[in-house]
Design a protein around this motif. Sequence first.
Motif, PDB file in Angstrom:
ATOM      1  N   ASP A  75     -31.636  32.637  -0.460  1.00  0.00           N
ATOM      2  CA  ASP A  75     -33.075  32.448  -0.292  1.00  0.00           C
ATOM      3  C   ASP A  75     -33.510  30.995  -0.354  1.00  0.00           C
ATOM      4  OD1 ASP A  75     -32.426  32.230  -2.974  1.00  0.00           O
ATOM      5  OD2 ASP A  75     -34.349  33.021  -3.665  1.00  0.00           O
TER       6      ASP A  75
ATOM      7  N   ASP B 111     -43.004  28.977   2.821  1.00  0.00           N
ATOM      8  CA  ASP B 111     -44.031  29.591   3.674  1.00  0.00           C
ATOM      9  C   ASP B 111     -45.430  29.341   3.122  1.00  0.00           C
ATOM     10  OD1 ASP B 111     -42.053  30.521   5.340  1.00  0.00           O
ATOM     11  OD2 ASP B 111     -42.052  32.559   4.527  1.00  0.00           O
ATOM     12  N   ARG B 112     -45.589  29.506   1.811  1.00  0.00           N
ATOM     13  CA  ARG B 112     -46.911  29.278   1.210  1.00  0.00           C
ATOM     14  C   ARG B 112     -47.314  27.815   1.291  1.00  0.00           C
ATOM     15  NH1 ARG B 112     -44.897  32.935  -2.748  1.00  0.00           N
ATOM     16  NH2 ARG B 112     -44.495  31.197  -4.174  1.00  0.00           N
TER      17      ARG B 112
ATOM     18  N   GLU C 217     -48.504  27.118   4.875  1.00  0.00           N
ATOM     19  CA  GLU C 217     -49.810  27.750   5.095  1.00  0.00           C
ATOM     20  C   GLU C 217     -50.917  26.972   4.386  1.00  0.00           C
ATOM     21  OE1 GLU C 217     -49.102  31.646   3.637  1.00  0.00           O
ATOM     22  OE2 GLU C 217     -47.839  32.237   5.334  1.00  0.00           O
TER      23      GLU C 217
ATOM     24  N   HIS D 228     -40.317  25.705  -9.860  1.00  0.00           N
ATOM     25  CA  HIS D 228     -41.012  26.305  -8.719  1.00  0.00           C
ATOM     26  C   HIS D 228     -42.124  25.394  -8.222  1.00  0.00           C
ATOM     27  CE1 HIS D 228     -39.056  30.152  -9.454  1.00  0.00           C
ATOM     28  NE2 HIS D 228     -39.412  30.076 -10.718  1.00  0.00           N
TER      29      HIS D 228
ATOM     30  N   ARG E 225     -37.698  27.995  -2.341  1.00  0.00           N
ATOM     31  CA  ARG E 225     -37.373  29.332  -1.870  1.00  0.00           C
ATOM     32  C   ARG E 225     -38.185  29.613  -0.601  1.00  0.00           C
ATOM     33  NH1 ARG E 225     -34.154  27.732  -5.783  1.00  0.00           N
ATOM     34  NH2 ARG E 225     -32.828  29.445  -6.512  1.00  0.00           N
ATOM     35  N   ARG E 226     -37.741  30.607   0.168  1.00  0.00           N
ATOM     36  CA  ARG E 226     -38.409  30.902   1.433  1.00  0.00           C
ATOM     37  C   ARG E 226     -39.888  31.187   1.240  1.00  0.00           C
ATOM     38  NH1 ARG E 226     -37.471  29.317   6.108  1.00  0.00           N
ATOM     39  NH2 ARG E 226     -39.572  28.558   5.711  1.00  0.00           N
ATOM     40  N   SER E 227     -40.211  31.968   0.238  1.00  0.00           N
ATOM     41  CA  SER E 227     -41.615  32.305   0.003  1.00  0.00           C
ATOM     42  C   SER E 227     -42.421  31.064  -0.377  1.00  0.00           C
ATOM     43  CB  SER E 227     -41.732  33.361  -1.105  1.00  0.00           C
ATOM     44  OG  SER E 227     -41.171  32.898  -2.319  1.00  0.00           O
ATOM     45  N   GLU E 228     -41.819  30.150  -1.149  1.00  0.00           N
ATOM     46  CA  GLU E 228     -42.510  28.916  -1.527  1.00  0.00           C
ATOM     47  C   GLU E 228     -42.752  28.042  -0.310  1.00  0.00           C
ATOM     48  OE1 GLU E 228     -40.805  28.198  -6.050  1.00  0.00           O
ATOM     49  OE2 GLU E 228     -39.652  27.467  -4.339  1.00  0.00           O
TER      50      GLU E 228
ATOM     51  N   GLU F  26     -45.777  25.561  -7.063  1.00  0.00           N
ATOM     52  CA  GLU F  26     -46.861  26.521  -7.255  1.00  0.00           C
ATOM     53  C   GLU F  26     -48.111  26.058  -6.519  1.00  0.00           C
ATOM     54  OE1 GLU F  26     -47.149  26.684 -11.515  1.00  0.00           O
ATOM     55  OE2 GLU F  26     -45.510  28.154 -11.678  1.00  0.00           O
TER      56      GLU F  26
END
Length: 386
Positions: free
Chosen positions: A212, A183-184, A187, A147, A178-181, A149
């Motif tokens: 994902d 996006d973060r 940002e 991941h 992953r999509r959430s990673e 992080e």
Amino acid sequence: MFSSRTRWNRAENRLARLLSERRRSGAPLLDLTLSNPTQAGLLAPADVLALLGEPSAAHYAPDPRGLGPARLAVAADYARRGLTLGADRIVLTASTSEAYAWLFKLLCEPGDAVLVPQPSYPLFEFLATLEAVEATPYALGYDGAWHLEIAALEAALTPRTRAIVVVNPNNPTGSCLRRSEADRLLEFAAAHELAAISDEVFADFLLQPAVDLVTSLAADGPALVFSLGGLSKSCGLPQLKLGWIAVTGPEAQRAEALSRLEIVADTYLSVSTPVQQAAPELLRRLPELQAPILARLLANRRTLEAAIGRGSSVTLLPADGGWSAVLRVPATQSEEDRVCELVERHGVLVHPGYFFDFPSEAFLVLSLLPETEVFGDGVLRVAAGR
């Protein structure tokens, strides 16, 4: 007389000396580090190279960003992946390595830093050093899967950080964002006024579908993004050097980046006309060129899974894509001792994990590209030597 940027330690380590001795002696060696398709029996059809002989390539009319038809073809390839980019967002380079060099010039003053993933391919330190830039590692997290992080990015950040490099899929872990990673990440980059450099050369080589996964950051969002690709990996044609940079993000930053990159590119004019002329047809035939590579990757990974089996002390780490496989092995000896023993006693070569800056021992990294018989024999020898 010479620059400190080229003051590398060129002394052979123990493994390099052992390999030199073995090759001089003529002793056989199964090379499971081979990552060159043209040396692994994955040759493109003869008519592919014939594309370089097009008569139109005899005329030289350079465009700093790259010839229009070639850039249109790259934009069309992004459209194939569901990403809408105009050809005006594309800058062609002689290679992905050159793309990194141009971006480090664009973004960094001497002494600035870029964040690079760990583990990852060890080329970044060389590329950054040659541009008088520091490559600062940030650790990928692992909990059964790899991941990105944000805490690791924050820990590595300094006032002189200018960009974050992601390799997606990562080399050698094969992990995708992953999509959430994603996006973060964007940002975080926007909040700290950092650019994101997304190396996507292995994006088409996924081992299994997953809803994902994000295989490209080439879309307008909160941060300035430079997405990298090239023919060397996507078409399995390392002898035809052509890379590209797709620029996305906020309009003002994007326009300024493209304007400055055009001047950098015009200073070098390094991309050859024949390969640019051939690019549209090469990218049109991309499925045909990729199919035998992907088949080889999948077959060799299945062979590796079968060789390890259940209850083994060796673990094959999961991967989303890419050309490599990572084995975690018992830390009963150092990686160097294990790899040297595999060469000496079993006649097989794999990479030690430290080559890719794994955070701890013991890991082995294998290329999935060797010919299937060679790979199968080599994997059995690795299993026997564990």
